[in-house]
Enzyme design. Structure first.
Site, PDB file in Angstrom:
ATOM      1  N   LYS A  97       0.846  -1.197   0.000  1.00 23.33           N
ATOM      2  CA  LYS A  97       0.000   0.000   0.000  1.00 23.33           C
ATOM      3  C   LYS A  97       0.883   1.250   0.000  1.00 23.33           C
ATOM      4  O   LYS A  97       1.942   1.258   0.620  1.00 23.33           O
ATOM      5  CB  LYS A  97      -0.874  -0.039   1.263  1.00 23.33           C
ATOM      6  CG  LYS A  97      -1.906   1.068   1.393  1.00 23.33           C
ATOM      7  CD  LYS A  97      -2.664   0.907   2.722  1.00 23.33           C
ATOM      8  CE  LYS A  97      -3.810   1.895   2.864  1.00 23.33           C
ATOM      9  NZ  LYS A  97      -4.532   1.727   4.138  1.00 23.33           N
ATOM     10  N   SER A 172      -9.552   1.489   3.670  1.00 23.63           N
ATOM     11  CA  SER A 172      -8.757   2.303   2.793  1.00 23.63           C
ATOM     12  C   SER A 172      -7.730   1.543   1.953  1.00 23.63           C
ATOM     13  O   SER A 172      -7.226   2.079   0.973  1.00 23.63           O
ATOM     14  CB  SER A 172      -8.010   3.344   3.626  1.00 23.63           C
ATOM     15  OG  SER A 172      -7.090   2.708   4.508  1.00 23.63           O
ATOM     16  N   SER A 196      -9.575  -1.097   7.759  1.00 25.55           N
ATOM     17  CA  SER A 196      -9.083  -0.862   6.395  1.00 25.55           C
ATOM     18  C   SER A 196      -8.391  -2.044   5.733  1.00 25.55           C
ATOM     19  O   SER A 196      -8.020  -1.958   4.563  1.00 25.55           O
ATOM     20  CB  SER A 196      -8.123   0.331   6.383  1.00 25.55           C
ATOM     21  OG  SER A 196      -8.842   1.530   6.494  1.00 25.55           O
TER      22      SER A 196
END
Lengths: 504, 102
Positions: A97, A172, A196
Protein backbone atom coordinates in the site's frame (compact mmCIF):
# COMPACT_ATOMS: atom_id res chain seq x y z
CA UNK A 1 17.64 -42.02 -11.05
CA UNK A 2 15.11 -44.65 -12.22
CA UNK A 3 13.02 -44.24 -15.34
CA UNK A 4 9.77 -43.77 -13.42
CA UNK A 5 11.26 -41.10 -11.17
CA UNK A 6 12.61 -39.22 -14.17
CA UNK A 7 9.20 -39.10 -15.78
CA UNK A 8 7.52 -37.50 -12.81
CA UNK A 9 10.53 -35.49 -11.75
CA UNK A 10 11.13 -31.76 -11.94
CA UNK A 11 11.38 -31.52 -15.74
CA UNK A 12 7.84 -32.79 -16.29
CA UNK A 13 6.47 -30.51 -13.58
CA UNK A 14 8.44 -27.62 -15.02
CA UNK A 15 6.57 -28.04 -18.27
CA UNK A 16 3.26 -28.27 -16.42
CA UNK A 17 3.81 -25.11 -14.36
CA UNK A 18 4.93 -23.12 -17.37
CA UNK A 19 1.95 -24.15 -19.44
CA UNK A 20 -0.49 -22.71 -16.93
CA UNK A 21 -1.32 -19.16 -15.97
CA UNK A 22 1.06 -18.56 -13.07
CA UNK A 23 -1.16 -15.83 -11.65
CA UNK A 24 -3.72 -18.46 -10.65
CA UNK A 25 -1.28 -20.02 -8.18
CA UNK A 26 -1.59 -19.08 -4.54
CA UNK A 27 1.48 -17.68 -2.76
CA UNK A 28 2.21 -20.99 -1.08
CA UNK A 29 1.77 -22.90 -4.35
CA UNK A 30 4.18 -20.50 -6.05
CA UNK A 31 6.65 -20.89 -3.19
CA UNK A 32 6.57 -24.67 -3.54
CA UNK A 33 7.10 -24.37 -7.30
CA UNK A 34 10.01 -21.94 -6.77
CA UNK A 35 11.58 -24.21 -4.17
CA UNK A 36 11.20 -27.24 -6.43
CA UNK A 37 12.84 -25.37 -9.30
CA UNK A 38 9.73 -25.71 -11.47
CA UNK A 39 9.49 -22.00 -12.13
CA UNK A 40 11.68 -18.95 -11.70
CA UNK A 41 10.87 -15.74 -9.89
CA UNK A 42 11.53 -13.79 -13.09
CA UNK A 43 8.88 -15.80 -14.94
CA UNK A 44 6.37 -15.42 -12.09
CA UNK A 45 7.11 -11.70 -11.86
CA UNK A 46 6.67 -11.27 -15.61
CA UNK A 47 3.34 -13.09 -15.38
CA UNK A 48 2.18 -10.66 -12.69
CA UNK A 49 3.43 -7.60 -14.60
CA UNK A 50 1.64 -8.85 -17.74
CA UNK A 51 -1.53 -9.33 -15.73
CA UNK A 52 -1.23 -5.76 -14.38
CA UNK A 53 -0.88 -4.43 -17.94
CA UNK A 54 -3.88 -6.51 -19.04
CA UNK A 55 -6.41 -5.63 -16.33
CA UNK A 56 -5.25 -2.78 -14.14
CA UNK A 57 -6.38 -0.10 -16.58
CA UNK A 58 -9.88 -1.19 -15.47
CA UNK A 59 -9.26 -2.04 -11.80
CA UNK A 60 -6.75 0.75 -11.11
CA UNK A 61 -5.25 -0.88 -8.07
CA UNK A 62 -1.68 0.38 -8.48
CA UNK A 63 -0.47 3.98 -8.12
CA UNK A 64 3.07 2.97 -9.10
CA UNK A 65 4.25 -0.21 -10.80
CA UNK A 66 7.95 -0.84 -10.20
CA UNK A 67 8.57 -3.10 -13.22
CA UNK A 68 12.34 -2.64 -13.55
CA UNK A 69 12.98 -2.93 -9.84
CA UNK A 70 10.72 -5.99 -9.64
CA UNK A 71 12.57 -7.81 -12.42
CA UNK A 72 15.92 -6.91 -10.80
CA UNK A 73 14.75 -8.25 -7.44
CA UNK A 74 13.33 -11.37 -9.15
CA UNK A 75 16.67 -12.07 -10.84
CA UNK A 76 18.44 -11.65 -7.50
CA UNK A 77 15.93 -14.00 -5.86
CA UNK A 78 16.51 -16.58 -8.60
CA UNK A 79 20.24 -16.50 -7.83
CA UNK A 80 19.53 -17.10 -4.14
CA UNK A 81 17.14 -19.93 -5.02
CA UNK A 82 19.69 -21.47 -7.37
CA UNK A 83 22.25 -21.34 -4.56
CA UNK A 84 19.89 -23.45 -2.48
CA UNK A 85 18.40 -20.77 -0.24
CA UNK A 86 14.85 -21.56 0.87
CA UNK A 87 13.70 -18.54 2.88
CA UNK A 88 10.01 -17.65 3.13
CA UNK A 89 8.69 -15.40 0.34
CA UNK A 90 11.96 -15.75 -1.62
CA UNK A 91 11.08 -14.71 -5.18
CA UNK A 92 7.40 -14.09 -4.45
CA UNK A 93 5.98 -10.91 -6.10
CA UNK A 94 3.94 -8.80 -3.68
CA UNK A 95 2.39 -5.34 -3.47
CA UNK A 96 2.60 -2.66 -0.79
CA UNK A 97 0.00 0.00 0.00
CA UNK A 98 1.26 3.50 -0.76
CA UNK A 99 1.29 4.27 2.98
CA UNK A 100 4.62 2.46 3.42
CA UNK A 101 7.91 4.23 2.81
CA UNK A 102 9.90 2.52 0.07
CA UNK A 103 13.45 3.63 -0.53
CA UNK A 104 13.80 5.23 -3.97
CA UNK A 105 10.14 4.56 -4.85
CA UNK A 106 7.55 7.37 -4.72
CA UNK A 107 5.26 7.24 -1.67
CA UNK A 108 2.16 9.44 -1.73
CA UNK A 109 -0.30 8.16 0.91
CA UNK A 110 -2.85 8.87 -1.83
CA UNK A 111 -2.34 12.62 -1.31
CA UNK A 112 -1.23 15.54 -3.44
CA UNK A 113 0.62 16.87 -0.42
CA UNK A 114 3.16 14.06 -0.81
CA UNK A 115 3.33 14.21 -4.59
CA UNK A 116 6.91 13.63 -5.68
CA UNK A 117 8.06 12.37 -2.26
CA UNK A 118 10.72 9.69 -2.62
CA UNK A 119 11.60 8.22 0.78
CA UNK A 120 15.30 7.79 1.63
CA UNK A 121 14.52 4.64 3.64
CA UNK A 122 12.26 1.59 3.77
CA UNK A 123 9.58 0.98 6.37
CA UNK A 124 10.73 -1.76 8.77
CA UNK A 125 8.25 -4.27 7.35
CA UNK A 126 9.32 -3.42 3.79
CA UNK A 127 12.90 -4.21 4.83
CA UNK A 128 11.62 -7.49 6.27
CA UNK A 129 10.04 -8.28 2.89
CA UNK A 130 13.33 -7.50 1.14
CA UNK A 131 15.29 -9.70 3.56
CA UNK A 132 12.83 -12.52 2.92
CA UNK A 133 13.53 -12.08 -0.79
CA UNK A 134 10.07 -10.91 -1.82
CA UNK A 135 9.73 -8.99 -5.08
CA UNK A 136 8.07 -5.55 -4.93
CA UNK A 137 5.60 -5.14 -7.82
CA UNK A 138 4.54 -1.64 -6.85
CA UNK A 139 2.57 0.65 -4.59
CA UNK A 140 -1.18 0.33 -4.35
CA UNK A 141 -3.89 2.95 -4.18
CA UNK A 142 -5.31 4.11 -0.86
CA UNK A 143 -7.82 6.57 0.49
CA UNK A 144 -5.91 9.78 1.22
CA UNK A 145 -3.88 9.11 4.39
CA UNK A 146 -6.00 5.94 4.76
CA UNK A 147 -9.02 8.10 5.58
CA UNK A 148 -11.94 6.30 4.01
CA UNK A 149 -13.65 2.97 3.46
CA UNK A 150 -13.85 2.92 -0.34
CA UNK A 151 -10.48 4.10 -1.78
CA UNK A 152 -12.39 6.97 -3.40
CA UNK A 153 -10.71 9.74 -1.36
CA UNK A 154 -7.39 9.00 -3.10
CA UNK A 155 -6.24 12.25 -4.73
CA UNK A 156 -5.21 10.29 -7.84
CA UNK A 157 -8.11 8.04 -8.85
CA UNK A 158 -10.61 5.59 -7.44
CA UNK A 159 -9.96 1.84 -7.45
CA UNK A 160 -12.64 -0.49 -8.81
CA UNK A 161 -13.79 -3.80 -7.34
CA UNK A 162 -12.62 -6.71 -9.52
CA UNK A 163 -15.98 -8.43 -8.86
CA UNK A 164 -17.97 -5.49 -10.23
CA UNK A 165 -16.12 -2.58 -11.76
CA UNK A 166 -18.95 -0.17 -10.88
CA UNK A 167 -18.40 -0.87 -7.19
CA UNK A 168 -15.76 0.08 -4.64
CA UNK A 169 -13.17 -2.44 -3.45
CA UNK A 170 -13.58 -1.15 0.11
CA UNK A 171 -10.89 0.80 1.83
CA UNK A 172 -8.76 2.30 2.79
CA UNK A 173 -6.44 -0.47 1.57
CA UNK A 174 -8.65 -1.02 -1.50
CA UNK A 175 -5.74 -0.97 -3.95
CA UNK A 176 -3.98 -3.84 -2.19
CA UNK A 177 -7.21 -5.85 -1.85
CA UNK A 178 -8.14 -5.35 -5.52
CA UNK A 179 -4.61 -6.25 -6.63
CA UNK A 180 -4.63 -9.54 -4.71
CA UNK A 181 -8.21 -10.41 -5.71
CA UNK A 182 -7.47 -9.48 -9.33
CA UNK A 183 -4.38 -11.77 -9.33
CA UNK A 184 -2.01 -8.81 -9.73
CA UNK A 185 -0.02 -9.74 -6.59
CA UNK A 186 0.36 -12.94 -4.56
CA UNK A 187 -0.06 -11.01 -1.32
CA UNK A 188 0.01 -7.41 -0.16
CA UNK A 189 0.42 -5.12 2.80
CA UNK A 190 -2.34 -2.78 3.93
CA UNK A 191 -2.92 -0.76 7.06
CA UNK A 192 -5.90 -1.17 9.37
CA UNK A 193 -6.90 1.78 11.57
CA UNK A 194 -10.63 1.05 11.77
CA UNK A 195 -11.11 -1.91 9.42
CA UNK A 196 -9.08 -0.86 6.40
CA UNK A 197 -7.75 -4.38 5.82
CA UNK A 198 -10.69 -6.55 6.93
CA UNK A 199 -13.42 -4.58 5.13
CA UNK A 200 -11.76 -4.51 1.67
CA UNK A 201 -10.81 -8.18 2.11
CA UNK A 202 -14.49 -8.98 2.64
CA UNK A 203 -15.54 -6.86 -0.36
CA UNK A 204 -13.01 -8.62 -2.61
CA UNK A 205 -13.30 -12.28 -1.46
CA UNK A 206 -9.80 -12.57 -0.05
CA UNK A 207 -8.30 -13.03 3.42
CA UNK A 208 -7.22 -9.95 5.38
CA UNK A 209 -5.48 -9.99 8.76
CA UNK A 210 -5.19 -7.08 11.15
CA UNK A 211 -2.70 -8.24 13.80
CA UNK A 212 -2.55 -7.10 17.42
CA UNK A 213 -1.45 -3.49 17.86
CA UNK A 214 2.34 -3.56 18.18
CA UNK A 215 2.79 -7.01 16.62
CA UNK A 216 4.13 -5.45 13.42
CA UNK A 217 6.31 -2.37 13.34
CA UNK A 218 4.77 0.90 12.18
CA UNK A 219 8.20 2.49 11.62
CA UNK A 220 8.23 4.07 8.17
CA UNK A 221 4.46 3.73 7.74
CA UNK A 222 2.70 7.05 7.12
CA UNK A 223 0.75 7.80 10.31
CA UNK A 224 -3.00 8.41 10.38
CA UNK A 225 -4.08 7.67 13.98
CA UNK A 226 -1.08 6.34 15.86
CA UNK A 227 -2.87 4.52 18.70
CA UNK A 228 -5.08 2.65 16.20
CA UNK A 229 -2.89 2.10 13.10
CA UNK A 230 -1.51 -1.36 12.47
CA UNK A 231 0.05 -3.04 9.45
CA UNK A 232 -2.13 -5.76 7.94
CA UNK A 233 -1.74 -8.51 5.37
CA UNK A 234 -3.85 -9.62 2.38
CA UNK A 235 -3.71 -12.97 0.62
CA UNK A 236 -5.98 -15.27 -1.35
CA UNK A 237 -5.81 -17.96 1.34
CA UNK A 238 -5.23 -18.18 5.08
CA UNK A 239 -1.94 -19.99 4.46
CA UNK A 240 -0.78 -17.17 2.15
CA UNK A 241 -1.58 -14.49 4.72
CA UNK A 242 0.12 -16.54 7.42
CA UNK A 243 3.30 -16.88 5.34
CA UNK A 244 3.54 -13.12 4.74
CA UNK A 245 2.68 -12.35 8.38
CA UNK A 246 5.21 -14.87 9.69
CA UNK A 247 7.99 -13.30 7.65
CA UNK A 248 7.30 -9.69 8.64
CA UNK A 249 5.93 -9.68 12.23
CA UNK A 250 8.21 -8.92 15.15
CA UNK A 251 9.90 -6.41 17.40
CA UNK A 252 11.44 -3.24 16.03
CA UNK A 253 13.41 -1.08 18.45
CA UNK A 254 12.63 1.99 16.32
CA UNK A 255 8.87 1.72 16.99
CA UNK A 256 8.35 2.47 20.69
CA UNK A 257 4.95 0.72 20.59
CA UNK A 258 6.34 -2.42 18.98
CA UNK A 259 5.85 -5.44 21.25
CA UNK A 260 9.05 -7.15 22.34
CA UNK A 261 7.54 -10.62 22.58
CA UNK A 262 8.60 -13.70 20.60
CA UNK A 263 6.89 -14.43 17.25
CA UNK A 264 5.35 -17.91 17.47
CA UNK A 265 5.31 -20.38 14.59
CA UNK A 266 1.98 -19.37 13.05
CA UNK A 267 2.34 -21.75 10.13
CA UNK A 268 2.62 -24.71 12.50
CA UNK A 269 -0.57 -23.53 14.25
CA UNK A 270 -2.64 -24.13 11.08
CA UNK A 271 -3.83 -27.62 12.05
CA UNK A 272 -7.45 -27.20 10.98
CA UNK A 273 -8.52 -28.69 14.32
CA UNK A 274 -10.92 -26.37 16.15
CA UNK A 275 -12.72 -28.93 18.31
CA UNK A 276 -13.66 -27.33 21.61
CA UNK A 277 -12.81 -23.80 20.42
CA UNK A 278 -15.12 -21.38 22.25
CA UNK A 279 -16.65 -19.00 19.72
CA UNK A 280 -18.68 -16.03 20.95
CA UNK A 281 -21.31 -14.41 18.75
CA UNK A 282 -22.03 -10.84 19.91
CA UNK A 283 -25.71 -10.00 19.69
CA UNK A 284 -24.77 -6.34 19.06
CA UNK A 285 -23.24 -7.34 15.71
CA UNK A 286 -26.57 -8.59 14.34
CA UNK A 287 -28.57 -5.40 14.36
CA UNK A 288 -30.84 -3.33 12.16
CA UNK A 289 -28.90 -2.14 9.16
CA UNK A 290 -27.14 -5.47 8.73
CA UNK A 291 -28.01 -6.69 5.22
CA UNK A 292 -30.14 -9.85 5.29
CA UNK A 293 -27.97 -11.75 2.84
CA UNK A 294 -24.84 -10.86 4.80
CA UNK A 295 -26.49 -12.08 8.01
CA UNK A 296 -27.55 -15.36 6.39
CA UNK A 297 -24.05 -16.05 5.08
CA UNK A 298 -22.36 -15.16 8.37
CA UNK A 299 -24.80 -17.27 10.41
CA UNK A 300 -24.22 -20.19 8.05
CA UNK A 301 -20.47 -19.76 8.50
CA UNK A 302 -20.86 -19.82 12.28
CA UNK A 303 -22.92 -23.03 11.96
CA UNK A 304 -20.07 -24.44 9.89
CA UNK A 305 -17.67 -23.66 12.74
CA UNK A 306 -20.04 -25.56 15.04
CA UNK A 307 -20.01 -28.52 12.63
CA UNK A 308 -16.22 -28.45 12.85
CA UNK A 309 -16.45 -28.89 16.61
CA UNK A 310 -16.45 -25.31 17.87
CA UNK A 311 -18.54 -24.46 20.91
CA UNK A 312 -20.77 -21.53 19.87
CA UNK A 313 -22.26 -19.20 22.47
CA UNK A 314 -24.03 -15.87 22.35
CA UNK A 315 -22.15 -13.05 24.04
CA UNK A 316 -22.63 -9.33 24.58
CA UNK A 317 -20.34 -6.42 23.79
CA UNK A 318 -22.74 -3.90 25.34
CA UNK A 319 -20.99 -0.67 24.34
CA UNK A 320 -20.61 -1.52 20.66
CA UNK A 321 -22.87 1.29 19.49
CA UNK A 322 -20.58 3.85 21.12
CA UNK A 323 -17.46 2.56 19.37
CA UNK A 324 -18.05 4.66 16.24
CA UNK A 325 -18.33 8.09 17.94
CA UNK A 326 -15.40 7.18 20.22
CA UNK A 327 -13.36 6.10 17.24
CA UNK A 328 -14.34 9.16 15.24
CA UNK A 329 -13.08 11.54 17.93
CA UNK A 330 -9.87 9.65 18.75
CA UNK A 331 -8.91 9.00 15.13
CA UNK A 332 -9.47 12.59 14.02
CA UNK A 333 -7.72 14.03 17.08
CA UNK A 334 -4.65 11.90 16.42
CA UNK A 335 -4.83 12.67 12.70
CA UNK A 336 -4.91 16.42 13.35
CA UNK A 337 -1.61 16.21 15.23
CA UNK A 338 0.04 13.62 12.96
CA UNK A 339 -0.75 15.60 9.82
CA UNK A 340 0.61 18.85 11.31
CA UNK A 341 3.99 17.78 9.87
CA UNK A 342 2.88 18.46 6.29
CA UNK A 343 3.98 22.06 6.01
CA UNK A 344 5.90 22.10 2.73
CA UNK A 345 9.27 22.51 4.45
CA UNK A 346 11.01 19.13 4.54
CA UNK A 347 9.13 17.22 1.81
CA UNK A 348 6.23 17.54 -0.57
CA UNK A 349 5.35 20.53 -2.71
CA UNK A 350 5.24 24.09 -1.33
CA UNK A 351 2.65 26.64 -2.37
CA UNK A 352 4.29 30.04 -1.87
CA UNK A 353 2.35 32.65 0.09
CA UNK A 354 2.98 36.13 1.45
CA UNK A 355 4.85 34.85 4.52
CA UNK A 356 5.72 31.59 6.29
CA UNK A 357 2.29 31.04 7.86
CA UNK A 358 0.50 31.93 4.62
CA UNK A 359 2.72 29.47 2.72
CA UNK A 360 1.97 26.71 5.22
CA UNK A 361 -1.78 27.36 5.04
CA UNK A 362 -1.79 27.44 1.24
CA UNK A 363 0.37 24.31 1.03
CA UNK A 364 -1.98 22.47 3.38
CA UNK A 365 -4.89 23.38 1.13
CA UNK A 366 -3.49 20.55 -1.03
CA UNK A 367 -5.12 18.07 1.37
CA UNK A 368 -8.32 16.57 -0.01
CA UNK A 369 -11.79 17.39 1.35
CA UNK A 370 -12.15 14.35 3.63
CA UNK A 371 -8.67 14.82 5.10
CA UNK A 372 -9.29 18.50 5.77
CA UNK A 373 -12.59 17.68 7.43
CA UNK A 374 -10.95 15.14 9.76
CA UNK A 375 -8.11 17.52 10.62
CA UNK A 376 -10.70 20.22 11.42
CA UNK A 377 -12.81 17.91 13.57
CA UNK A 378 -9.75 16.62 15.45
CA UNK A 379 -8.45 20.13 15.98
CA UNK A 380 -11.83 21.15 17.38
CA UNK A 381 -12.05 18.09 19.67
CA UNK A 382 -8.63 18.93 21.13
CA UNK A 383 -9.09 22.69 21.40
CA UNK A 384 -9.35 24.63 24.64
CA UNK A 385 -12.85 24.45 26.04
CA UNK A 386 -13.85 21.34 24.06
CA UNK A 387 -11.15 18.84 25.04
CA UNK A 388 -13.03 17.41 28.03
CA UNK A 389 -16.36 17.32 26.20
CA UNK A 390 -15.04 15.44 23.17
CA UNK A 391 -11.55 13.95 23.28
CA UNK A 392 -11.61 13.36 27.03
CA UNK A 393 -14.97 11.57 26.90
CA UNK A 394 -13.80 9.47 23.95
CA UNK A 395 -10.75 8.27 25.90
CA UNK A 396 -12.97 7.25 28.83
CA UNK A 397 -15.40 5.56 26.44
CA UNK A 398 -12.48 3.65 24.97
CA UNK A 399 -11.93 2.09 28.39
CA UNK A 400 -15.52 0.77 28.27
CA UNK A 401 -14.91 -0.84 24.85
CA UNK A 402 -11.74 -2.51 26.16
CA UNK A 403 -13.62 -3.74 29.24
CA UNK A 404 -16.29 -5.25 26.93
CA UNK A 405 -13.64 -7.26 25.07
CA UNK A 406 -11.84 -8.30 28.25
CA UNK A 407 -15.10 -9.63 29.72
CA UNK A 408 -15.93 -11.47 26.50
CA UNK A 409 -12.49 -13.07 26.22
CA UNK A 410 -12.78 -14.41 29.75
CA UNK A 411 -15.35 -16.86 28.33
CA UNK A 412 -14.50 -17.32 24.65
CA UNK A 413 -11.41 -17.82 22.49
CA UNK A 414 -12.73 -16.18 19.35
CA UNK A 415 -15.49 -13.69 18.53
CA UNK A 416 -17.30 -14.27 15.22
CA UNK A 417 -19.54 -11.93 13.26
CA UNK A 418 -19.93 -9.93 10.08
CA UNK A 419 -17.10 -7.75 8.75
CA UNK A 420 -19.25 -5.04 7.19
CA UNK A 421 -23.03 -4.54 7.28
CA UNK A 422 -23.29 -4.68 3.47
CA UNK A 423 -21.44 -6.00 0.45
CA UNK A 424 -19.52 -3.63 -1.84
CA UNK A 425 -21.42 -0.44 -2.63
CA UNK A 426 -21.33 1.60 -5.83
CA UNK A 427 -18.65 4.16 -6.58
CA UNK A 428 -19.90 7.64 -5.70
CA UNK A 429 -22.70 6.30 -3.50
CA UNK A 430 -21.26 7.46 -0.16
CA UNK A 431 -18.31 9.58 -1.16
CA UNK A 432 -19.67 12.85 0.26
CA UNK A 433 -21.14 11.37 3.40
CA UNK A 434 -18.42 10.45 5.84
CA UNK A 435 -20.88 9.27 8.51
CA UNK A 436 -22.43 6.79 6.07
CA UNK A 437 -18.93 5.70 5.09
CA UNK A 438 -17.96 5.15 8.72
CA UNK A 439 -21.00 2.90 9.17
CA UNK A 440 -19.25 0.46 6.84
CA UNK A 441 -16.74 0.03 9.68
CA UNK A 442 -19.05 -0.37 12.70
CA UNK A 443 -18.17 -4.05 13.23
CA UNK A 444 -14.45 -3.66 12.52
CA UNK A 445 -13.40 -0.54 14.41
CA UNK A 446 -14.13 -1.68 17.99
CA UNK A 447 -11.11 -3.98 17.98
CA UNK A 448 -8.83 -1.15 16.86
CA UNK A 449 -9.84 0.68 20.03
CA UNK A 450 -8.95 -2.38 22.12
CA UNK A 451 -5.75 -3.33 20.23
CA UNK A 452 -6.75 -6.97 19.69
CA UNK A 453 -6.44 -8.88 16.40
CA UNK A 454 -8.98 -9.81 13.74
CA UNK A 455 -9.36 -11.12 10.23
CA UNK A 456 -11.81 -11.51 7.38
CA UNK A 457 -12.21 -14.81 5.54
CA UNK A 458 -14.50 -15.38 2.50
CA UNK A 459 -17.86 -16.87 3.58
CA UNK A 460 -20.29 -16.44 0.69
CA UNK A 461 -21.86 -14.21 -1.94
CA UNK A 462 -25.01 -12.14 -2.17
CA UNK A 463 -27.61 -12.36 -4.94
CA UNK A 464 -25.59 -9.94 -7.10
CA UNK A 465 -22.54 -12.16 -6.88
CA UNK A 466 -20.72 -9.85 -4.45
CA UNK A 467 -18.46 -11.40 -1.79
CA UNK A 468 -19.21 -11.58 1.94
CA UNK A 469 -16.63 -11.96 4.70
CA UNK A 470 -16.70 -13.63 8.10
CA UNK A 471 -14.89 -11.69 10.81
CA UNK A 472 -12.99 -13.59 13.48
CA UNK A 473 -11.66 -11.53 16.37
CA UNK A 474 -9.03 -12.80 18.79
CA UNK A 475 -7.67 -11.54 22.06
CA UNK A 476 -4.37 -9.66 22.01
CA UNK A 477 -1.53 -11.70 20.50
CA UNK A 478 -3.88 -14.62 19.70
CA UNK A 479 -3.30 -14.46 15.94
CA UNK A 480 -2.55 -18.20 15.83
CA UNK A 481 -6.03 -18.95 17.21
CA UNK A 482 -7.96 -16.87 14.67
CA UNK A 483 -5.75 -17.93 11.76
CA UNK A 484 -6.33 -21.59 12.61
CA UNK A 485 -10.09 -21.06 12.99
CA UNK A 486 -10.15 -19.33 9.59
CA UNK A 487 -8.01 -22.10 8.13
CA UNK A 488 -10.39 -24.78 9.43
CA UNK A 489 -13.35 -22.91 7.95
CA UNK A 490 -11.58 -22.33 4.64
CA UNK A 491 -10.65 -26.02 4.31
CA UNK A 492 -14.30 -26.94 4.79
CA UNK A 493 -15.63 -24.46 2.21
CA UNK A 494 -14.90 -23.37 -1.34
CA UNK A 495 -15.74 -19.66 -1.29
CA UNK A 496 -12.08 -18.64 -1.47
CA UNK A 497 -11.64 -20.58 -4.71
CA UNK A 498 -14.04 -18.34 -6.64
CA UNK A 499 -12.30 -15.72 -8.70
CA UNK A 500 -13.61 -12.61 -10.41
CA UNK A 501 -13.79 -12.28 -14.18
CA UNK A 502 -12.57 -8.74 -14.72
CA UNK A 503 -14.55 -6.80 -17.28
CA UNK A 504 -16.52 -9.96 -18.08
CA UNK B 1 -28.99 20.95 17.27
CA UNK B 2 -25.52 22.35 17.67
CA UNK B 3 -24.36 24.40 14.67
CA UNK B 4 -20.94 25.93 14.29
CA UNK B 5 -20.79 29.52 13.08
CA UNK B 6 -18.66 30.53 10.10
CA UNK B 7 -16.31 32.33 12.50
CA UNK B 8 -15.86 29.16 14.53
CA UNK B 9 -15.02 27.19 11.39
CA UNK B 10 -12.50 29.89 10.38
CA UNK B 11 -10.97 29.74 13.85
CA UNK B 12 -10.55 25.95 13.68
CA UNK B 13 -9.07 26.28 10.20
CA UNK B 14 -6.58 28.81 11.51
CA UNK B 15 -5.60 26.53 14.41
CA UNK B 16 -5.09 23.71 11.89
CA UNK B 17 -3.25 26.05 9.47
CA UNK B 18 -5.62 25.31 6.62
CA UNK B 19 -6.55 27.91 4.01
CA UNK B 20 -10.25 27.33 3.22
CA UNK B 21 -12.37 28.78 0.44
CA UNK B 22 -15.75 30.35 1.32
CA UNK B 23 -17.49 27.30 -0.15
CA UNK B 24 -15.40 25.01 2.05
CA UNK B 25 -16.22 27.06 5.14
CA UNK B 26 -19.95 26.71 4.40
CA UNK B 27 -19.60 23.00 3.67
CA UNK B 28 -17.58 22.19 6.80
CA UNK B 29 -19.94 24.28 8.90
CA UNK B 30 -22.71 21.79 8.11
CA UNK B 31 -20.67 18.60 7.98
CA UNK B 32 -18.76 19.14 11.21
CA UNK B 33 -21.94 20.23 13.01
CA UNK B 34 -23.63 17.00 11.86
CA UNK B 35 -20.76 14.93 13.20
CA UNK B 36 -20.77 16.80 16.52
CA UNK B 37 -24.49 16.06 16.80
CA UNK B 38 -23.77 12.40 16.20
CA UNK B 39 -20.94 12.08 18.72
CA UNK B 40 -23.07 13.83 21.34
CA UNK B 41 -24.50 10.35 22.05
CA UNK B 42 -21.43 9.82 24.27
CA UNK B 43 -23.17 11.97 26.89
CA UNK B 44 -25.54 9.01 27.45
CA UNK B 45 -22.63 7.09 29.01
CA UNK B 46 -21.89 7.12 32.72
CA UNK B 47 -18.20 7.89 32.63
CA UNK B 48 -17.74 8.99 36.22
CA UNK B 49 -14.53 7.60 37.77
CA UNK B 50 -13.65 5.80 34.55
CA UNK B 51 -9.97 6.15 33.65
CA UNK B 52 -9.15 7.35 30.14
CA UNK B 53 -7.25 5.09 27.71
CA UNK B 54 -5.01 7.11 25.42
CA UNK B 55 -3.05 4.13 24.25
CA UNK B 56 -4.36 0.60 24.18
CA UNK B 57 -0.87 -0.86 24.35
CA UNK B 58 -1.10 -0.08 28.06
CA UNK B 59 -3.16 -3.19 28.69
CA UNK B 60 -0.68 -5.38 26.79
CA UNK B 61 2.56 -4.36 28.43
CA UNK B 62 3.46 -2.06 31.26
CA UNK B 63 3.32 1.48 29.93
CA UNK B 64 6.73 3.01 30.31
CA UNK B 65 9.08 5.20 28.42
CA UNK B 66 11.02 3.34 25.78
CA UNK B 67 14.60 4.50 25.52
CA UNK B 68 17.15 3.43 22.98
CA UNK B 69 20.74 2.83 23.99
CA UNK B 70 22.77 6.04 23.87
CA UNK B 71 25.05 4.94 21.04
CA UNK B 72 26.30 7.02 18.15
CA UNK B 73 25.06 5.54 14.87
CA UNK B 74 25.27 6.77 11.30
CA UNK B 75 22.53 9.10 10.09
CA UNK B 76 21.17 9.42 6.56
CA UNK B 77 23.52 11.28 4.20
CA UNK B 78 22.73 15.01 4.03
CA UNK B 79 21.90 14.99 0.32
CA UNK B 80 19.29 12.26 0.88
CA UNK B 81 17.77 14.16 3.79
CA UNK B 82 17.47 17.35 1.72
CA UNK B 83 16.47 15.61 -1.49
CA UNK B 84 12.73 15.98 -0.87
CA UNK B 85 12.78 19.55 0.41
CA UNK B 86 11.12 22.12 -1.87
CA UNK B 87 13.92 24.58 -1.01
CA UNK B 88 17.22 24.11 0.76
CA UNK B 89 20.45 26.02 1.15
CA UNK B 90 23.69 25.56 3.09
CA UNK B 91 22.66 22.05 4.20
CA UNK B 92 19.48 23.39 5.77
CA UNK B 93 15.80 23.51 4.93
CA UNK B 94 15.00 26.94 3.56
CA UNK B 95 11.85 28.87 4.48
CA UNK B 96 10.75 32.45 4.07
CA UNK B 97 12.10 35.09 6.43
CA UNK B 98 10.42 34.92 9.85
CA UNK B 99 12.07 37.89 11.56
CA UNK B 100 12.44 41.22 9.90
CA UNK B 101 16.15 42.06 9.85
CA UNK B 102 15.63 45.82 9.64
Amino acid sequence: MGVQEAMTGPSVLFFFVNAMDLTTLTLTELRDALWAGQVTSVVATEAMLDRIVAVDNEVKSYLTVTDDLALEQAAAADKRLAAGERTPLLGVPVAVKDMFCTRGVATTAGSKILEGFVPPYNAFVVDKLAEAGAVLLGKTNTDEFAMGSSTETSAYFATHNPWDLERVPGGSSGGSAAAVAGRMAYAAFGTDTGGSVRQPASFCNIVGLRPTYGRMSRWGVVAYASSLDQVGVFGRTVADVTAMFQATAGFDPRDSTSLNVPVPNYEAALTGDIRGLRVGVPKEYFIEGLDGEVETAVRAAINQLADLGADIREISLPHSRYALPIYYLIATAEASTNLARYDGVRYGPRVAGADVIDSVQKTRALFGAETKKRIMLGTYALSTGYYDEYYGKALQGRTLIINDFNKAFADVDVIAGPVSPTTAFKLGEKVNDSLALFLADIFTLPLNLSASCGLSVPCGFDGRGLPIGLQLIGNTLQEATILNAAFAYEQATEWHLRQPVIGG
Amino acid sequence: MMALTKDEVQKIAHLARLALTDEEVAEYQHQISDILDYVAMLSELDLADLPPTAHAVGHLVAQQNVMRADIVAPSLPMDEVLHNAPQHAQNQFQIQTVLDDS
